[in-house]
Design an enzyme around this catalytic site. Structure first.
Site, mmCIF file in Angstrom:
data_model
loop_
_atom_site.group_PDB
_atom_site.id
_atom_site.type_symbol
_atom_site.label_atom_id
_atom_site.label_comp_id
_atom_site.label_asym_id
_atom_site.label_seq_id
_atom_site.Cartn_x
_atom_site.Cartn_y
_atom_site.Cartn_z
ATOM 1 N N HIS A 165 47.367 30.056 34.189
ATOM 2 C CA HIS A 165 46.228 30.630 34.915
ATOM 3 C C HIS A 165 45.140 31.153 33.989
ATOM 4 C CE1 HIS A 165 48.007 30.685 39.061
ATOM 5 N NE2 HIS A 165 49.070 30.432 38.335
ATOM 6 N N ASP A 374 37.575 34.024 30.711
ATOM 7 C CA ASP A 374 38.326 34.142 31.963
ATOM 8 C C ASP A 374 38.852 32.753 32.320
ATOM 9 O OD1 ASP A 374 39.288 35.366 34.285
ATOM 10 O OD2 ASP A 374 37.376 36.323 34.757
HETATM 11 P P1 ADQ Z 1 42.642 37.941 37.315
HETATM 12 O O1 ADQ Z 1 42.353 38.189 35.883
HETATM 13 O O2 ADQ Z 1 43.349 39.000 38.025
HETATM 14 O O3 ADQ Z 1 43.420 36.552 37.516
HETATM 15 P P2 ADQ Z 1 40.546 36.996 39.249
HETATM 16 O O4 ADQ Z 1 40.609 35.522 39.183
HETATM 17 O O5 ADQ Z 1 39.167 37.516 39.400
HETATM 18 O O6 ADQ Z 1 41.167 37.688 37.970
HETATM 19 O O7 ADQ Z 1 41.412 37.470 40.472
HETATM 20 C C1 ADQ Z 1 41.468 38.810 40.868
HETATM 21 C C2 ADQ Z 1 41.901 38.901 42.327
HETATM 22 O O8 ADQ Z 1 42.181 40.272 42.656
HETATM 23 C C3 ADQ Z 1 40.810 38.450 43.286
HETATM 24 O O9 ADQ Z 1 41.394 37.765 44.364
HETATM 25 C C4 ADQ Z 1 40.169 39.764 43.766
HETATM 26 O O10 ADQ Z 1 39.626 39.709 45.058
HETATM 27 C C5 ADQ Z 1 41.353 40.710 43.723
HETATM 28 N N1 ADQ Z 1 40.887 42.077 43.431
HETATM 29 C C6 ADQ Z 1 40.120 42.467 42.394
HETATM 30 N N2 ADQ Z 1 39.874 43.792 42.463
HETATM 31 C C7 ADQ Z 1 40.506 44.252 43.563
HETATM 32 C C8 ADQ Z 1 40.633 45.549 44.162
HETATM 33 N N3 ADQ Z 1 40.067 46.653 43.640
HETATM 34 N N4 ADQ Z 1 41.355 45.642 45.282
HETATM 35 C C9 ADQ Z 1 41.947 44.547 45.816
HETATM 36 N N5 ADQ Z 1 41.853 43.315 45.289
HETATM 37 C C10 ADQ Z 1 41.149 43.159 44.175
HETATM 38 C C11 ADQ Z 1 44.044 35.578 36.652
HETATM 39 C C12 ADQ Z 1 43.126 34.972 35.591
HETATM 40 C C13 ADQ Z 1 41.889 34.398 36.267
HETATM 41 C C14 ADQ Z 1 42.291 33.374 37.324
HETATM 42 C C15 ADQ Z 1 43.356 33.928 38.255
HETATM 43 C C16 ADQ Z 1 43.936 32.845 39.166
HETATM 44 O O11 ADQ Z 1 42.755 35.935 34.624
HETATM 45 O O12 ADQ Z 1 41.031 33.801 35.309
HETATM 46 O O13 ADQ Z 1 41.153 33.030 38.082
HETATM 47 O O14 ADQ Z 1 44.438 34.501 37.520
HETATM 48 O O15 ADQ Z 1 44.410 31.753 38.445
#
Ligand code: ADQ
Length: 466
Positions: A165, A374
């Protein structure tokens, strides 16, 4: 104890897709945790009685296998020391910074590596115990890179897929890892290794050739024992329908309007939503916004920034330092540019229910996604999915995997270039309505045509064919 049989489809991830909920009378139940991955895999799980192998999230917790939501769940126990060494240590203080461009220096400790090996071995044995003959096994992410090879030794009959990921780094960085060969050989135990971006797939193929006995020819790696490992990119996505359903609810739209009023009904509401992680470039975007206020290019009643910073990895030192730095920066900005009842930055260190998060997304005029690195960044895609009204603008770092798909409609930026970031924020705020609609249409075409279900189908189809 639920009577769980052997499964022909097994997902293995560091965490189980459930959280324990303890009620007032002390009894515990399990609730499915929110997340695109489990949503995407649920239909497959249901159709074939699938199993999910993972940790519960609490140390020394080893419930018997149980079933929920048509899935068999198999818990892998971790001791408190293993949580420190395998999870917080090797996974999040060695691999995470190394794979994210060394933004923070990775720490190399032999005892962390030993714990990582031991825990990966335990996960592989747990999978071997529940997988039916010739089952399909789908291994997730950087915490479990040794599982494919261990599993192949235990169960050569299985079809094994692995998906990373997060980014996979270029040779110059990966070469630092004292256990680089073991990690590459671990991944080469899979039949299919999937990445978010093409560049990551290329990095892996060339590193495998360089540091193992394998040979690589375009996207196929031949191992020394004559197997073919397929290497491909599968950009992950989101559950579009979940968000579309939420924003079609009048209560969500009303909440969204209310949020705008609560932040002072500014002309422009800028929004950041990130785990509080040093890869996400939160400080860079605050700096750019602060300089715009300092120079008078923006006034606090004209533009407000809302920054949601989700608590994350709070026991890892680099995350504690980051939190202090960001909170100092926010405090200074509000001291300097805020007035009574009108801070320049609304900073929220908290987790939210999906409905509140989506209301926030829908309220924002400019979504600011500026990671320094990311894998994908799902928040960027969630913002686009929430804008069924074709409003809003997306400022997106070129270092997010999402830039490959969303580059046409988003305002791409290099977050290290603060002047460039300032210009881009202003351009996104001053965008005329016709161009905004045009850009959002493009973005929505991209996101709607590749949602999480399509991602899962595409990976599993390639895996079965591999
Ligand atoms: P993350 O680094 O966690 O994921 P991201 O892809 O942005 O980053 O996903 C975060 C998730 O958490 C999103 O669905 C978002 O809506 C949710 N979220 C964020 N803040 C929140 C909050 N305060 N309350 C509730 N929900 C919240 C890792 C990798 C990424 C990759 C994903 C999926 O780092 O690059 O996109 O996995 O493969």
């Amino acid at each position: 104890m639920a009577d769980i049989g052997k499964s022909s489809f097994v997902v293995v991830a560091n965490r189980l897709p459930v959280d324990r909920v303890v009620s007032i009378d002390g009894s515990a139940t399990w609730r499915r945790s929110p997340g695109g991955l489990v949503t995407a895999l649920a239909p497959v799980m249901r159709s074939v009685e699938g199993a999910w192998v993972g940790w519960t999230g609490s140390p020394d917790d080893a419930p018997d296998p149980f079933s929920t939501d048509d899935m068999d769940l198999v818990a892998v126990p971790l001791s408190a020391q293993e949580v420190g060494e395998y999870y917080e240590g090797f996974s999040n203080a060695t691999l995470w910074p190394l794979y994210h461009d060394v933004i923070v220096a990775p720490e190399y400790h032999r005892e962390w590596w030993d714990a990582y090996r031991r825990v990966n071995d335990r996960f592989a044995h747990a999978v071997a115990g529940v997988a039916a003959e010739e089952a399909v096994v789908f291994v997730q992410d950087y915490q479990l890179q040794l599982v494919p090879a261990i599993l192949r030794r235990l169960r050569p009959d299985l079809k094994i897929g692995f998906f990373l990921h997060i980014p996979f780094p270029p040779t110059e960085l990966f070469a630092q890892l004292p256990w680089r060969r073991q990690i590459l050989e671990g991944l080469l135990g899979a039949d299919l290794v999937g990445f978010q971006r093409e560049g990551a797939a290329e990095n892996f193929a060339s590193l495998a050739e360089r540091y193992t006995d394998a040979t690589a020819e375009s996207r196929q790696v031949r191992t020394a024992d004559g197997r073919t490992v397929h290497v491909q990119s599968f950009p992950i996505s989101i559950d579009v329908s979940e968000i579309t359903d939420l924003v079609s609810d009048p209560d969500v739209l009303a909440r969204s309007d209310h949020i705008r009023e609560e932040v002072g009904a500014p002309k422009h509401m800028l929004l950041g939503v990130d785990r509080l992680d040093y890869t996400k470039g939160i400080g860079h975007r605050l700096k750019a916004f602060g300089e715009l206020l300092a120079a008078g290019d923006l006034t606090p009643d004209e533009a407000v920034m809302v920054q949601v910073a989700t608590p994350s990895r709070e026991r890892v030192e680099a995350y504690q330092t980051l939190r202090d730095d960001i909170e100092l920066q926010v405090g200074r900005m509000n001291g300097e540019y805020g007035t009574i009842g009108q801070p320049a930055v609304h900073y929220l260190h908290s987790s939210y229910e999906r409905v509140e998060l989506v209301s926030l997304l829908r309220a924002a005029d400019v979504m600011v996604v500026t990671p320094l690195r990311d894998g994908m960044n799902l928040v960027a895609k969630e913002y686009v999915a929430a804008r069924t009204d074709l409003g809003g603008a997306l400022v997106l770092s070129e270092f997010a995997g999402a830039a490959d798909e969303l580059g046409d409609g988003a305002f791409l930026v290099n977050p290290h270039d603060i002047d460039g970031l300032k210009r881009t924020l202003l351009a996104a705020m001053r965008l005329d309505a016709a161009e905004a609609t045009q850009r959002m249409k493009l973005l929505r075409e991209r996101v709607l045509s590749n949602d999480i279900t399509r991602w899962a189908e595409s990976f599993l189809t390639s895996l079965r064919a591999a």
